[in-house]
Design a protein around this motif. Structure first.
Motif, short mmCIF file in Angstrom:
data_model
loop_
_atom_site.label_atom_id
_atom_site.label_comp_id
_atom_site.label_asym_id
_atom_site.label_seq_id
_atom_site.Cartn_x
_atom_site.Cartn_y
_atom_site.Cartn_z
N LEU A 115 0.83 -1.20 0.00
CA LEU A 115 0.00 0.00 0.00
C LEU A 115 0.87 1.26 0.00
O LEU A 115 0.61 2.21 -0.74
CB LEU A 115 -0.92 0.00 1.22
CG LEU A 115 -2.05 1.02 1.12
CD1 LEU A 115 -3.19 0.45 0.32
CD2 LEU A 115 -2.53 1.47 2.46
N ARG A 173 2.01 6.36 2.93
CA ARG A 173 1.81 6.29 1.47
C ARG A 173 2.07 7.67 0.84
O ARG A 173 2.77 7.79 -0.17
CB ARG A 173 0.39 5.81 1.18
CG ARG A 173 0.10 5.38 -0.23
CD ARG A 173 0.02 6.50 -1.22
NE ARG A 173 -1.04 7.46 -0.94
CZ ARG A 173 -1.15 8.62 -1.55
NH1 ARG A 173 -0.27 9.01 -2.48
NH2 ARG A 173 -2.12 9.45 -1.23
N VAL A 194 3.73 5.21 -7.50
CA VAL A 194 3.10 5.07 -8.83
C VAL A 194 3.38 6.26 -9.75
O VAL A 194 3.73 6.07 -10.91
CB VAL A 194 1.58 4.81 -8.67
CG1 VAL A 194 0.83 5.07 -9.97
CG2 VAL A 194 1.33 3.38 -8.22
N PRO A 195 3.29 7.52 -9.25
CA PRO A 195 3.53 8.64 -10.18
C PRO A 195 4.96 8.71 -10.71
O PRO A 195 5.22 9.39 -11.70
CB PRO A 195 3.23 9.88 -9.32
CG PRO A 195 2.40 9.39 -8.19
CD PRO A 195 2.83 7.99 -7.94
N GLN A 200 5.42 9.25 -1.68
CA GLN A 200 5.31 9.94 -2.98
C GLN A 200 6.42 10.97 -3.14
O GLN A 200 6.74 11.37 -4.26
CB GLN A 200 3.91 10.58 -3.10
CG GLN A 200 3.48 10.85 -4.53
CD GLN A 200 2.00 11.22 -4.61
OE1 GLN A 200 1.20 10.83 -3.76
NE2 GLN A 200 1.63 11.98 -5.64
N LEU A 243 2.35 2.22 -3.24
CA LEU A 243 1.50 2.90 -4.22
C LEU A 243 1.88 4.36 -4.36
O LEU A 243 1.64 4.98 -5.39
CB LEU A 243 0.02 2.80 -3.81
CG LEU A 243 -0.61 1.43 -3.92
CD1 LEU A 243 -2.05 1.48 -3.45
CD2 LEU A 243 -0.54 0.94 -5.35
N GLY A 244 2.50 4.92 -3.32
CA GLY A 244 2.97 6.30 -3.40
C GLY A 244 4.00 6.49 -4.50
O GLY A 244 4.23 7.62 -4.96
N LEU A 261 6.81 5.94 -11.47
CA LEU A 261 7.20 4.74 -12.21
C LEU A 261 6.67 4.78 -13.64
O LEU A 261 5.50 5.06 -13.84
CB LEU A 261 6.64 3.50 -11.53
CG LEU A 261 7.26 3.10 -10.20
CD1 LEU A 261 6.49 1.94 -9.61
CD2 LEU A 261 8.71 2.72 -10.39
N LEU A 304 -1.64 5.32 5.61
CA LEU A 304 -1.98 6.21 4.50
C LEU A 304 -1.10 7.47 4.51
O LEU A 304 -0.79 8.01 3.44
CB LEU A 304 -3.47 6.57 4.56
CG LEU A 304 -4.38 5.37 4.26
CD1 LEU A 304 -5.83 5.70 4.52
CD2 LEU A 304 -4.19 4.90 2.82
#
Lengths: 327, 252
Positions: free
Chosen positions: B91, B146, B97-98, B150, B94-95, B100, B143
């Motif tokens: 989880l 997360r 994701v922007p 980022q 997921l931070g 990758l 969270l």
């Protein structure tokens, strides 16, 4: 993760070969596979290439499509009860097919039925997109899908209701159960381009679906364009489900159960579930299509009946397991 | 360096003005506490700045495309959505994701950011646990981690410390203050004015359909502002333990 991929891929390969080797014509394994690859004259290459190969290919293609679109739909709606039929495409494709049977188009022309089903799917998906609106949340998509499904189901019932020809009504009922029997290689050629387009649209959604785990707001702030993603999802699902329904009728439960079974094995990550569920769907449809030929070979048991018969208890078991895990 | 500039930002929803004419600049090094009573528009202001709700006026974040914006600002919404039973580590990852490219797995550098975020929120021992089975406060910390992973210059969080125990509230505020000290900026909506007064470098007070006050905590938490906007009075002193703020009673 690699192990799961290899296991599923090996299962698909094994079941594909088994599917080629099972049928009413008694053909030895070596003889059959040699005829399939080398060709030649006589009935054996004909049976292998024109009857068994299309059936096995369609099972893989349809299973892959239903598993993949089921996982994508569940990921997008963040709901394990979602399935590809939710957006009304399978219902409207079925309506198109039923109209083709009712009007005699399917009897007059071999491709009348699948093309009418595709036209139905196209009309359905355009209505869903128009109803759900360009922006809007996932909720409007579900509601629009339910509205289109109900409308298509009502119109299908109306056609059956008004059908003066009992044979046509009979044919409609049997067609709607879903089957891969007696499909030709041209059915493969009809479905494959659409399904390929759908796979190409759906597979890259994984990253956005992963981000959606955190909710729509967080995903949007991470660069996911939600309205574009929803459009791609709807069109991709319509391509694969429309094509699957056009060539094989309604095959239920695959897109619902397969992602559910495989989710714990991929750590619940929506992106990994996409390909795992695609392979798992191929395994389920291949196995079910083998089973209908082995259990009651002389009675033409329908594939969709079997997937529902196996899928529903499996689903009940999963619900029971989920319930036990709740506090 | 200015990380966020809002010019004459206004939002109306269903014909009702939520707030009008908000002007603000947030510089690197600031930890901004966004305070105000329920319904004052704190969440809407942050969502408008991020482009998640339609607004009039201008937010500097909207000068960038969605993908680039995700590398400039991280957003932790108030709703603590965790849709699937993924592991805590997955989880938090997921931070990344922007950052990758599509289909690329986490690099060693990405993993380092994930590990740092887990450590910052005290989640090292929980990384293998299933995020959906954690308590509400633990989920909030996951969270936040997360959003930290980022690794953006600006972090915006909607009530990040609601539901945390006192120790975790204080350490989360210290993490945010630490981010500001290293040259980033944090904007967090808060209801605990005591923690806001102690840790934030600046407070923005929302109420009466706009921004009422904006400045250092001592200048914003005046008896007059508290009475007008929150309808409370309070005890606020600079003590040897740092600034201490305690709301006392509701005033008519």
């Amino acid at each position: 993760m690699m192990r799961l991929f290899v296991t599923l891929a090996a299962l698909v390969a094994a079941l594909f070969i088994a599917s080629l080797l099972v049928g009413p014509a008694r053909i030895g394994a070596v003889e059959g596979l040699r005829a399939l690859v080398m060709g030649g004259d006589g009935p054996v290459p004909l049976v292998m290439r024109e009857i068994r190969l299309p059936r096995a290919l369609l099972a893989v293609m349809i299973g892959l499509s239903l598993g993949l679109s089921g996982a994508a739909m569940q990921g997008y709606l963040r709901n394990p009860l979602a399935e590809p039929g939710l957006i009304g495409v399978s219902g409207s494709a079925a309506l198109g097919a039923v109209l083709a049977i009712h009007t005699g188009l399917s009897a007059a022309w071999a491709f009348g039925l699948p093309l009418a089903a595709l036209a139905g799917a196209l009309a359905g998906v355009m209505l869903v997109i128009a109803l759900a609106g360009p922006r809007g949340s996932s909720l409007t998509l579900i509601l629009a899908g339910i509205a289109i499904s109900s409308m298509a189901a009502a119109l299908t019932s109306l056609v059956l209701n008004l059908s003066s020809n009992p044979f046509a009504a009979n044919e409609i009922v049997f067609w709607m159960m879903g089957s891969l029997a007696d499909r030709s290689i041209s059915h493969v050629g009809l479905a494959l381009p659409l399904m390929l387009a759908g796979w190409v649209l759906l597979l890259p959604l994984g990253r956005g679906l992963d981000a959606l785990t955190l909710g729509e707001d967080a995903a949007a702030s991470m660069g996911v364009r939600l309205s574009r993603m929803r459009l791609v999802l709807v069109i991709g699902t319509a391509c694969v489900v429309g094509a699957a329904t056009a060539v094989a009728g309604a095959i239920g439960f695959v897109g619902l159960v397969v992602p559910h079974i495989l989710r714990p094995l991929v750590g619940a990550r929506p992106s990994r579930l996409l390909w795992a569920s695609g392979l798992g769907g191929a395994v389920m449809v291949l196995a079910a299509d083998l089973a209908v030929r082995l259990i009651l070979p002389e009675r033409d048991l329908k594939l969709g009946v079997l997937t529902a018969l196996v899928g529903a208890p499996l689903f009940l078991h999963l619900i029971y397991k989920t319930r036990r895990e709740l506090p | 360096m200015t990380l966020l500039a809002l010019d004459d930002l206004s939002v109306s929803l269903r014909g009702r003005d939520i707030f009008t004419g908000v002007n603000a600049r947030v510089e690197a090094g600031e930890f901004v506490g966004l305070i105000g009573p329920n319904g004052a528009g704190k969440t809407t202001l942050m969502r408008a700045a991020l482009g998640l709700v339609a607004a009039r006026g201008h937010s500097s974040l909207l000068d960038h495309g969605a993908a680039e914006r995700a590398r400039l600002v991280a957003w932790m919404p108030q709703a603590r959505d965790i849709a699937w039973p993924v592991s805590v580590e997955a989880l938090v990852a997921l931070g990344r994701v922007p950052h990758l490219p599509v289909g690329r797995p986490l690099s060693a550098r990405d993993q380092a950011h994930v590990d740092a975020a887990l450590s910052a929120m005290g989640l090292d021992d929980m990384r293998r646990r299933t995020a959906t089975r954690l308590s509400g406060g633990e989920q909030a910390r996951v969270l936040i981690a997360r959003a930290l992973a980022q690794d953006t210059p600006l972090l915006m969080a909607d009530e990040p410390i609601a539901g945390l125990d006192p120790a975790n509230q204080i350490s989360t505020m210290q993490v945010f203050a630490g981010l500001a000290a290293e040259g980033r900026a944090v904007i967090a909506s808060l209801h605990d004015l005591g923690l806001a007064a102690r840790h934030c470098t600046r407070l923005m007070l929302m109420g009466e359909g706009g921004l009422v006050a904006d400045g250092p905590p001592g200048d914003v938490l005046t008896p007059d502002n508290l009475a007008r906007v929150f309808h409370v009075n309070a005890w606020f002193e600079r003590t040897p333990h740092g600034p201490v703020f305690q709301p006392l009673e509701v005033i008519g």
